[in-house]
Design a protein around this motif. Structure first.
Motif, PDB file in Angstrom:
ATOM      1  N   TYR A   3       0.826  -1.197   0.000  1.00 41.24           N
ATOM      2  CA  TYR A   3       0.000   0.000   0.000  1.00 41.24           C
ATOM      3  C   TYR A   3       0.868   1.258   0.000  1.00 41.24           C
ATOM      4  O   TYR A   3       2.072   1.212   0.215  1.00 41.24           O
ATOM      5  N   GLN A   4       0.222   2.406  -0.218  1.00 40.13           N
ATOM      6  CA  GLN A   4       0.948   3.677  -0.261  1.00 40.13           C
ATOM      7  C   GLN A   4       1.653   3.977   1.053  1.00 40.13           C
ATOM      8  O   GLN A   4       2.669   4.669   1.072  1.00 40.13           O
ATOM      9  N   SER A   5       1.116   3.469   2.147  1.00 41.09           N
ATOM     10  CA  SER A   5       1.705   3.748   3.457  1.00 41.09           C
ATOM     11  C   SER A   5       3.001   2.982   3.706  1.00 41.09           C
ATOM     12  O   SER A   5       3.709   3.254   4.667  1.00 41.09           O
ATOM     13  N   GLN A   6       3.313   2.017   2.838  1.00 41.12           N
ATOM     14  CA  GLN A   6       4.527   1.215   2.994  1.00 41.12           C
ATOM     15  C   GLN A   6       5.605   1.770   2.059  1.00 41.12           C
ATOM     16  O   GLN A   6       5.710   1.409   0.905  1.00 41.12           O
ATOM     17  N   PHE A   7       6.438   2.639   2.602  1.00 45.51           N
ATOM     18  CA  PHE A   7       7.394   3.362   1.775  1.00 45.51           C
ATOM     19  C   PHE A   7       8.559   2.496   1.301  1.00 45.51           C
ATOM     20  O   PHE A   7       9.318   2.897   0.430  1.00 45.51           O
ATOM     21  N   THR A   8       8.724   1.315   1.903  1.00 46.71           N
ATOM     22  CA  THR A   8       9.876   0.483   1.570  1.00 46.71           C
ATOM     23  C   THR A   8       9.608  -0.462   0.399  1.00 46.71           C
ATOM     24  O   THR A   8      10.474  -1.236   0.015  1.00 46.71           O
ATOM     25  N   CYS A   9       8.421  -0.391  -0.184  1.00 44.65           N
ATOM     26  CA  CYS A   9       8.032  -1.337  -1.225  1.00 44.65           C
ATOM     27  C   CYS A   9       8.120  -0.699  -2.609  1.00 44.65           C
ATOM     28  O   CYS A   9       7.770   0.466  -2.789  1.00 44.65           O
ATOM     29  N   ASP A  10       8.565  -1.466  -3.591  1.00 42.69           N
ATOM     30  CA  ASP A  10       8.669  -0.961  -4.963  1.00 42.69           C
ATOM     31  C   ASP A  10       7.321  -0.922  -5.667  1.00 42.69           C
ATOM     32  O   ASP A  10       7.066  -0.046  -6.483  1.00 42.69           O
ATOM     33  N   HIS A  11       6.456  -1.892  -5.367  1.00 42.66           N
ATOM     34  CA  HIS A  11       5.187  -2.005  -6.076  1.00 42.66           C
ATOM     35  C   HIS A  11       4.047  -1.436  -5.240  1.00 42.66           C
ATOM     36  O   HIS A  11       3.235  -2.166  -4.677  1.00 42.66           O
ATOM     37  N   GLN A  12       3.980  -0.097  -5.176  1.00 43.06           N
ATOM     38  CA  GLN A  12       2.851   0.564  -4.535  1.00 43.06           C
ATOM     39  C   GLN A  12       1.665   0.558  -5.502  1.00 43.06           C
ATOM     40  O   GLN A  12       1.804   0.151  -6.656  1.00 43.06           O
ATOM     41  N   PRO A  13       0.460   0.973  -5.049  1.00 42.76           N
ATOM     42  CA  PRO A  13      -0.745   0.796  -5.871  1.00 42.76           C
ATOM     43  C   PRO A  13      -0.631   1.255  -7.325  1.00 42.76           C
ATOM     44  O   PRO A  13      -1.147   0.584  -8.219  1.00 42.76           O
ATOM     45  N   GLU A  14       0.035   2.377  -7.582  1.00 46.84           N
ATOM     46  CA  GLU A  14       0.116   2.851  -8.963  1.00 46.84           C
ATOM     47  C   GLU A  14       0.977   1.941  -9.841  1.00 46.84           C
ATOM     48  O   GLU A  14       0.981   2.051 -11.069  1.00 46.84           O
ATOM     49  N   LYS A  15       1.707   1.012  -9.212  1.00 40.75           N
ATOM     50  CA  LYS A  15       2.550   0.073  -9.967  1.00 40.75           C
ATOM     51  C   LYS A  15       2.110  -1.382  -9.775  1.00 40.75           C
ATOM     52  O   LYS A  15       2.861  -2.300 -10.092  1.00 40.75           O
ATOM     53  N   TRP A  16       0.892  -1.576  -9.269  1.00 42.72           N
ATOM     54  CA  TRP A  16       0.417  -2.942  -9.058  1.00 42.72           C
ATOM     55  C   TRP A  16       0.350  -3.709 -10.378  1.00 42.72           C
ATOM     56  O   TRP A  16       0.428  -4.931 -10.383  1.00 42.72           O
ATOM     57  N   ASN A  17       0.190  -3.000 -11.489  1.00 40.14           N
ATOM     58  CA  ASN A  17       0.131  -3.694 -12.777  1.00 40.14           C
ATOM     59  C   ASN A  17       1.460  -4.387 -13.094  1.00 40.14           C
ATOM     60  O   ASN A  17       1.513  -5.297 -13.914  1.00 40.14           O
ATOM     61  N   HIS A  18       2.556  -3.973 -12.426  1.00 42.04           N
ATOM     62  CA  HIS A  18       3.838  -4.655 -12.590  1.00 42.04           C
ATOM     63  C   HIS A  18       3.789  -6.021 -11.913  1.00 42.04           C
ATOM     64  O   HIS A  18       4.481  -6.955 -12.330  1.00 42.04           O
ATOM     65  N   ALA A  19       2.987  -6.114 -10.851  1.00 38.14           N
ATOM     66  CA  ALA A  19       2.827  -7.394 -10.156  1.00 38.14           C
ATOM     67  C   ALA A  19       1.780  -8.254 -10.850  1.00 38.14           C
ATOM     68  O   ALA A  19       1.905  -9.475 -10.907  1.00 38.14           O
ATOM     69  N   ASN A  20       0.732  -7.599 -11.379  1.00 34.77           N
ATOM     70  CA  ASN A  20      -0.303  -8.318 -12.113  1.00 34.77           C
ATOM     71  C   ASN A  20      -0.938  -7.360 -13.116  1.00 34.77           C
ATOM     72  O   ASN A  20      -1.497  -6.331 -12.739  1.00 34.77           O
ATOM     73  N   GLN A  21      -0.876  -7.700 -14.388  1.00 30.78           N
ATOM     74  CA  GLN A  21      -1.321  -6.813 -15.457  1.00 30.78           C
ATOM     75  C   GLN A  21      -2.788  -6.435 -15.336  1.00 30.78           C
ATOM     76  O   GLN A  21      -3.207  -5.353 -15.744  1.00 30.78           O
ATOM     77  N   ALA A  22      -3.602  -7.317 -14.751  1.00 34.45           N
ATOM     78  CA  ALA A  22      -5.036  -7.035 -14.629  1.00 34.45           C
ATOM     79  C   ALA A  22      -5.310  -5.777 -13.812  1.00 34.45           C
ATOM     80  O   ALA A  22      -6.364  -5.155 -13.957  1.00 34.45           O
ATOM     81  N   CYS A  23      -4.369  -5.373 -12.971  1.00 25.95           N
ATOM     82  CA  CYS A  23      -4.554  -4.186 -12.129  1.00 25.95           C
ATOM     83  C   CYS A  23      -4.605  -2.898 -12.947  1.00 25.95           C
ATOM     84  O   CYS A  23      -4.925  -1.836 -12.413  1.00 25.95           O
TER      85      CYS A  23
END
Length: 281
Positions: A3-23
């Protein structure tokens, strides 16, 4: 993903499509429901809740948003749904210490927390199979509002949170029922309906969404208890909601009685005849 509140993660909501294209699809959830643009639909009748009053035992797990597995004896029908759906699990999304945290918003207003009760078509045996069906999943969404008093019906959930602060922690719940967690059935006739997706990856666009108007009351201290959970990195679990997504031309409907509409038309016709404005056929 995170989520946006987790600053240490590369795949925040605007980049969830990198984890799954359906996003990055065209029918994503959650959305902002603009009430004046909703259409009344007479097919959106009251739901029939089966097994919601029955108590069951389960476990609550910290998996990034607290999750409780449900027995399939809890089912829903009617409510404009194409068939019967059986309950799979419920989970919650929240903000920070009782602040804004719902996933759906109403005319831009974000509630403190949102409950999702996830159901799948009764013909399926697992959620993965149901997600392959464009109408395979039905989710009931409920908002929470801040109350000046405790909601004692939530004591089993709130007390259990103390045992699952760490990610992957789980604990047993005392017997509870779904009915005790949501508004009374008479308050569940007003709701919004649209076609959307899961609000976390894989973001499958297989969900019939029902968002109820009547919120659930919780005290500020009860709401704050959810923010005491922790993400995998040990940081405070807060802001566990996906930002609203574009409608992309989708129509949002609201429940309404077709009977009332037909009666109104009959009344107008009767008045018109009485005034001599029309002739009987």
């Amino acid at each position: 993903w995170c989520y946006q509140s987790q600053f240490t993660c590369d795949h925040q909501p605007e980049k969830w499509n990198h984890a799954n294209q359906a996003c990055a699809g065209q029918k994503q959830s959650p959305i902002n429901i603009i009430t004046r643009k909703t259409l009344k639909d007479g097919h959106l009748t009251p739901f029939k809740f089966h097994g919601y009053q029955d108590t069951f035992k389960s476990t609550i797990k910290n998996n990034g948003h607290s999750q409780v597995g449900l027995p399939h004896v809890c089912t829903i029908s009617n409510g404009g749904l194409p068939t019967n759906y059986k309950a799979v699990q419920f989970h919650l999304h929240w903000g920070t210490d009782g602040g804004p945290g719902s996933e759906h918003t109403i005319d831009g207003e974000q509630y403190p927390m949102e409950l999702h009760i996830v159901h799948m078509k009764s013909i399926y045996n697992d959620l993965t199979a149901a997600l392959g069906d464009p109408e395979g999943v039905a989710v009931l969404g409920f908002f929470y509002e801040i109350s000046s008093s405790l909601n004692r019906k939530y004591d089993p959930i709130i007390n259990a949170l103390q045992s699952i602060h760490a990610t992957d922690g789980n604990t047993s719940l005392p017997p509870i029922s779904l009915a005790q967690l949501i508004p009374s059935e008479k308050n569940l006739t007003s709701y919004y309906r649209y076609k959307g997706s899961l609000t976390t990856p894989p973001c499958a666009e297989s969900v019939i969404w029902t968002v109820f108007k009547k919120p659930i009351p919780l005290s500020m201290n009860q709401l704050k208890a959810f923010s005491q959970l922790q993400f995998r990195d040990g940081k405070q679990m807060k802001g566990t909601f996906r930002p609203v997504q574009p409608l992309n031309g989708r129509q949002v409907f609201r429940s309404g009685s077709a009977v009332i509409l037909s009666n109104s038309a009959l009344l107008l016709a009767t008045i018109a005849m009485a005034l001599g404005l029309s002739q009987p056929i």
